[in-house]
Design an enzyme around this catalytic site. Sequence first.
Site, PDB file in Angstrom:
ATOM      1  N   HIS A   1       5.917 -33.064 -25.149  1.00  0.00           N
ATOM      2  CA  HIS A   1       5.668 -33.512 -24.348  1.00  0.00           C
ATOM      3  C   HIS A   1       4.202 -33.135 -23.084  1.00  0.00           C
ATOM      4  O   HIS A   1       4.214 -33.072 -21.953  1.00  0.00           O
ATOM      5  CB  HIS A   1       6.544 -33.319 -22.653  1.00  0.00           C
ATOM      6  CG  HIS A   1       7.761 -34.006 -23.994  1.00  0.00           C
ATOM      7  ND1 HIS A   1       8.270 -35.377 -23.803  1.00  0.00           N
ATOM      8  CD2 HIS A   1       9.024 -33.634 -24.224  1.00  0.00           C
ATOM      9  CE1 HIS A   1       9.205 -35.808 -24.399  1.00  0.00           C
ATOM     10  NE2 HIS A   1       9.877 -34.639 -24.724  1.00  0.00           N
ATOM     11  N   TRP A  26      -3.505  -1.442  -1.341  1.00  0.00           N
ATOM     12  CA  TRP A  26      -3.935  -3.239  -1.813  1.00  0.00           C
ATOM     13  C   TRP A  26      -4.616  -4.055  -0.840  1.00  0.00           C
ATOM     14  O   TRP A  26      -3.432  -3.995   0.076  1.00  0.00           O
ATOM     15  CB  TRP A  26      -2.756  -3.265  -2.318  1.00  0.00           C
ATOM     16  CG  TRP A  26      -3.001  -5.064  -3.317  1.00  0.00           C
ATOM     17  CD1 TRP A  26      -3.005  -4.641  -4.741  1.00  0.00           C
ATOM     18  CD2 TRP A  26      -2.329  -5.958  -3.278  1.00  0.00           C
ATOM     19  NE1 TRP A  26      -3.072  -5.739  -5.741  1.00  0.00           N
ATOM     20  CE2 TRP A  26      -2.589  -6.613  -4.341  1.00  0.00           C
ATOM     21  CE3 TRP A  26      -2.191  -6.568  -2.080  1.00  0.00           C
ATOM     22  CZ2 TRP A  26      -2.215  -8.514  -4.223  1.00  0.00           C
ATOM     23  CZ3 TRP A  26      -1.266  -8.044  -1.532  1.00  0.00           C
ATOM     24  CH2 TRP A  26      -1.091  -8.515  -2.571  1.00  0.00           C
ATOM     25  N   ASN A  39       1.115  -0.142   6.223  1.00  0.00           N
ATOM     26  CA  ASN A  39       1.634  -0.902   4.612  1.00  0.00           C
ATOM     27  C   ASN A  39       2.401  -2.340   5.209  1.00  0.00           C
ATOM     28  O   ASN A  39       2.793  -2.569   6.659  1.00  0.00           O
ATOM     29  CB  ASN A  39       2.186   0.011   4.042  1.00  0.00           C
ATOM     30  CG  ASN A  39       2.885  -1.501   3.087  1.00  0.00           C
ATOM     31  OD1 ASN A  39       2.749  -2.021   2.822  1.00  0.00           O
ATOM     32  ND2 ASN A  39       3.924  -0.773   2.961  1.00  0.00           N
ATOM     33  N   GLY A  40       1.507  -3.170   4.890  1.00  0.00           N
ATOM     34  CA  GLY A  40       2.352  -4.428   5.127  1.00  0.00           C
ATOM     35  C   GLY A  40       1.046  -5.330   5.879  1.00  0.00           C
ATOM     36  O   GLY A  40      -0.498  -5.350   6.187  1.00  0.00           O
ATOM     37  N   GLU A  71      -0.465 -10.003 -17.092  1.00  0.00           N
ATOM     38  CA  GLU A  71      -0.417  -9.105 -16.203  1.00  0.00           C
ATOM     39  C   GLU A  71      -1.542  -8.149 -16.538  1.00  0.00           C
ATOM     40  O   GLU A  71      -2.149  -7.718 -16.050  1.00  0.00           O
ATOM     41  CB  GLU A  71       1.015  -8.550 -16.020  1.00  0.00           C
ATOM     42  CG  GLU A  71       2.037  -9.138 -15.211  1.00  0.00           C
ATOM     43  CD  GLU A  71       3.240  -8.429 -15.122  1.00  0.00           C
ATOM     44  OE1 GLU A  71       3.300  -8.295 -13.839  1.00  0.00           O
ATOM     45  OE2 GLU A  71       3.800  -8.506 -15.839  1.00  0.00           O
ATOM     46  N   CYS A 131       0.933  -1.243  -0.283  1.00  0.00           N
ATOM     47  CA  CYS A 131       0.003   0.173   0.182  1.00  0.00           C
ATOM     48  C   CYS A 131       0.838   1.543   0.612  1.00  0.00           C
ATOM     49  O   CYS A 131       2.069   1.097   0.289  1.00  0.00           O
ATOM     50  CB  CYS A 131      -1.127  -0.430   1.412  1.00  0.00           C
ATOM     51  SG  CYS A 131      -1.866  -1.266   1.090  1.00  0.00           S
ATOM     52  N   LYS A 141       3.801 -11.014 -19.025  1.00  0.00           N
ATOM     53  CA  LYS A 141       3.731  -9.486 -19.517  1.00  0.00           C
ATOM     54  C   LYS A 141       1.789  -9.995 -19.799  1.00  0.00           C
ATOM     55  O   LYS A 141       1.212  -8.669 -19.539  1.00  0.00           O
ATOM     56  CB  LYS A 141       4.332  -9.213 -20.649  1.00  0.00           C
ATOM     57  CG  LYS A 141       5.696  -8.261 -20.128  1.00  0.00           C
ATOM     58  CD  LYS A 141       5.565  -7.185 -19.132  1.00  0.00           C
ATOM     59  CE  LYS A 141       7.170  -7.195 -18.407  1.00  0.00           C
ATOM     60  NZ  LYS A 141       6.858  -8.354 -17.367  1.00  0.00           N
ATOM     61  N   ARG A 149       1.254   1.548  -6.407  1.00  0.00           N
ATOM     62  CA  ARG A 149       0.949   0.338  -5.267  1.00  0.00           C
ATOM     63  C   ARG A 149       0.451  -0.204  -4.457  1.00  0.00           C
ATOM     64  O   ARG A 149      -0.119  -1.007  -3.840  1.00  0.00           O
ATOM     65  CB  ARG A 149       2.463   1.025  -3.987  1.00  0.00           C
ATOM     66  CG  ARG A 149       3.352   1.936  -4.381  1.00  0.00           C
ATOM     67  CD  ARG A 149       4.064   2.310  -3.160  1.00  0.00           C
ATOM     68  NE  ARG A 149       4.296   1.751  -1.835  1.00  0.00           N
ATOM     69  CZ  ARG A 149       5.000   0.979  -2.032  1.00  0.00           C
ATOM     70  NH1 ARG A 149       6.594   1.259  -2.875  1.00  0.00           N
ATOM     71  NH2 ARG A 149       5.419   0.878  -0.721  1.00  0.00           N
ATOM     72  N   LYS A 208       2.645  -2.320  -7.132  1.00  0.00           N
ATOM     73  CA  LYS A 208       3.533  -2.542  -8.286  1.00  0.00           C
ATOM     74  C   LYS A 208       5.199  -3.122  -6.784  1.00  0.00           C
ATOM     75  O   LYS A 208       5.351  -3.944  -7.308  1.00  0.00           O
ATOM     76  CB  LYS A 208       4.356  -1.354  -8.388  1.00  0.00           C
ATOM     77  CG  LYS A 208       5.266  -0.886  -9.208  1.00  0.00           C
ATOM     78  CD  LYS A 208       5.761  -1.703 -10.435  1.00  0.00           C
ATOM     79  CE  LYS A 208       7.337  -1.372 -10.982  1.00  0.00           C
ATOM     80  NZ  LYS A 208       7.184  -2.424 -12.438  1.00  0.00           N
ATOM     81  N   GLU A 221       8.919 -14.668 -19.938  1.00  0.00           N
ATOM     82  CA  GLU A 221       8.756 -12.804 -19.455  1.00  0.00           C
ATOM     83  C   GLU A 221       7.613 -12.769 -19.761  1.00  0.00           C
ATOM     84  O   GLU A 221       6.960 -11.613 -20.184  1.00  0.00           O
ATOM     85  CB  GLU A 221      10.418 -12.185 -19.643  1.00  0.00           C
ATOM     86  CG  GLU A 221       9.819 -10.593 -19.845  1.00  0.00           C
ATOM     87  CD  GLU A 221       9.392 -10.178 -17.726  1.00  0.00           C
ATOM     88  OE1 GLU A 221       8.738  -9.327 -18.067  1.00  0.00           O
ATOM     89  OE2 GLU A 221       9.102 -11.541 -16.853  1.00  0.00           O
TER      90      GLU A 221
END
Length: 608
Positions: free
Chosen positions: A504, A73, A97-98, A488, A2, A485, A27, A603, A481
């Site tokens: 396979h 968040w 935050n946490g 996301e 946050c 992306k 955030r 983020k 990657e």
Amino acid sequence: MCGIVTAIATQNVVPVLLEGLRKLEYRGYDSAGLAVLNGGLQRVRAAGRVAELAARAEEKKLDAGIGIAHTRWATHGVPSERNAHPHVSAGLAVVHNGIIENFEAIKQRLMAQGYEFVSETDTEAIAHLIHSKLAVHPDLFEAVRLATNELVGAYAIGVICEADTARAIVSRHGAPLLLGVGEDGMYAASDTAALLQVTRKVIYLEDGDIAELRRDGYRIARPDGTPVERATHVSSLSADAVELGQYRHYMQKEIFEQPQALANTLEIIAGGGSVTPQLFGTQAPELLGGVGRVLVLACGTSYHAGLVARYWIEAIAKVPCSVEIASEYRYRESVANPDTLVVVISQSGETADTLAALKHAKALGMERTLAICNVPESAIVREAALRFITRAGPEIGVASTKAFTTQLAALSLLTLSLAKLAGRLPEAEEVRHLTALRHLPVAVQKVLELEPEIERWAQRFAAKQHALFLGRGQHWPIAMEGALKLKEISYIHAEAYAAGELKHGPLALVDKDMPVIAVAPADELLEKLKSNLQEVRARGGELYVFADAGSEIPESEGVHILQMPENYGMLSPVLHVVPLQLLSYHAALVKGTDVDKPRNLAKSVTVE
């Protein structure tokens, strides 16, 4: 994950709080709120974005010289106004935050004392706990100190109380928080970007620090109350660095900033004819010499950078290298080796899992530690013995782009340094590698010129529900990657496989509705990759191939080719990831998703 802003000044701080939240919205953005002191405690909260909070604050004509603010968040409790911060307890307000791991026990104890809980959050327990301490110790600083000594977990908090309008209290443990020294007052925030509007003079708090902010100064103490001094730094960031400018989104801006970010990161070798271990710190010759193994610890995109580096380190430096997801590493029995170089990679330097993994490795006796990070004063950088700061500049978009490519640049320098210390880097080869690195920004700029063609490809992806990414060798992590992306920011389900694994299992998924994106550099694995692509076409799959010059993969029905400007050898992963970034960006635009603030993500992942 946050964002926190705290302010006490001689002016109205409400505009400062709101602007700070806008800069921190990357955030967390499922709710926001603020509380100020002006003839009592006034609180405004809103589910959704900061813009909604700003509208409500404007309706109330808030004007105050002290306040706290928060963008959330969600961890404990669904996104809602009821769960939004600040949380209050009889005239006292807290932002946090946490994650507080023992909040249930604290909550039960406080409920037995008569405190009523109205939210689902762990933060409300902090507010009531501080209030309970204040009833016994009528000093806000002391009440916060005593309360935080009972918290288990990660936190950064800001506290104000209507009975004490002359100061705000902040504290941190395991979550980022810094102070800002302004001409008209004192400030605190989760990130420097939130404070550039008022000051560039910042103080980084250490774990356990508690700070009292007044209009005319501050004081910092440790958990036992012992006063402590922390250095003041002048941030090199400017307010312009965190503005959008000509771009539609921060992600687009950051993709196109990659040539300059790489040039800045590699400036350290611009004038030299050789690579030196001192690039990583004064202790580097001692700590990097005699390395018997490399262990890379990272999460998400940074983990993919480590996977690419494994190929480089083993091929060039001839040193065994393993790469582990940081959140998994410390929860398994592992064999410690003092000859191991532990490399931790993080954009923010505050990634909770990576920081914990670093501390765990050190606790096992592995003292050869190196942080590759974009934030000089971050917790991970301070914890590691050696460091390399990637000069990517602030990265606001949740989907990392320029941080990734600059991490790869740093890891290439590490590879060359290890090889040179081991006597495995002939002078001619060293010159060749350095020449390629210096040309890298120009090569990336050429790739960016392919955007119009990639944009046309993206139009075809908007209606798709799934996508498959393929790569071989050092380009398999680039396929990973690319898939990350796309997931996301477009919400298209995507998976990445080493192309040799196609038969396979994953080949069962291939049909006309499953686009297959292949990374096809002109390297020693190209012919084998071509065979894998034929397997896709034989099942009716549609191919989108990013091919080097000289790959000689013809375009045909169901096979779309985007020709890369040049073949770039070892550094080819840096070039090939750029069109994948652009593909995901433009696919998200077509779908109309929120590119910079994708749902459910934030983020800086500062919680476990």
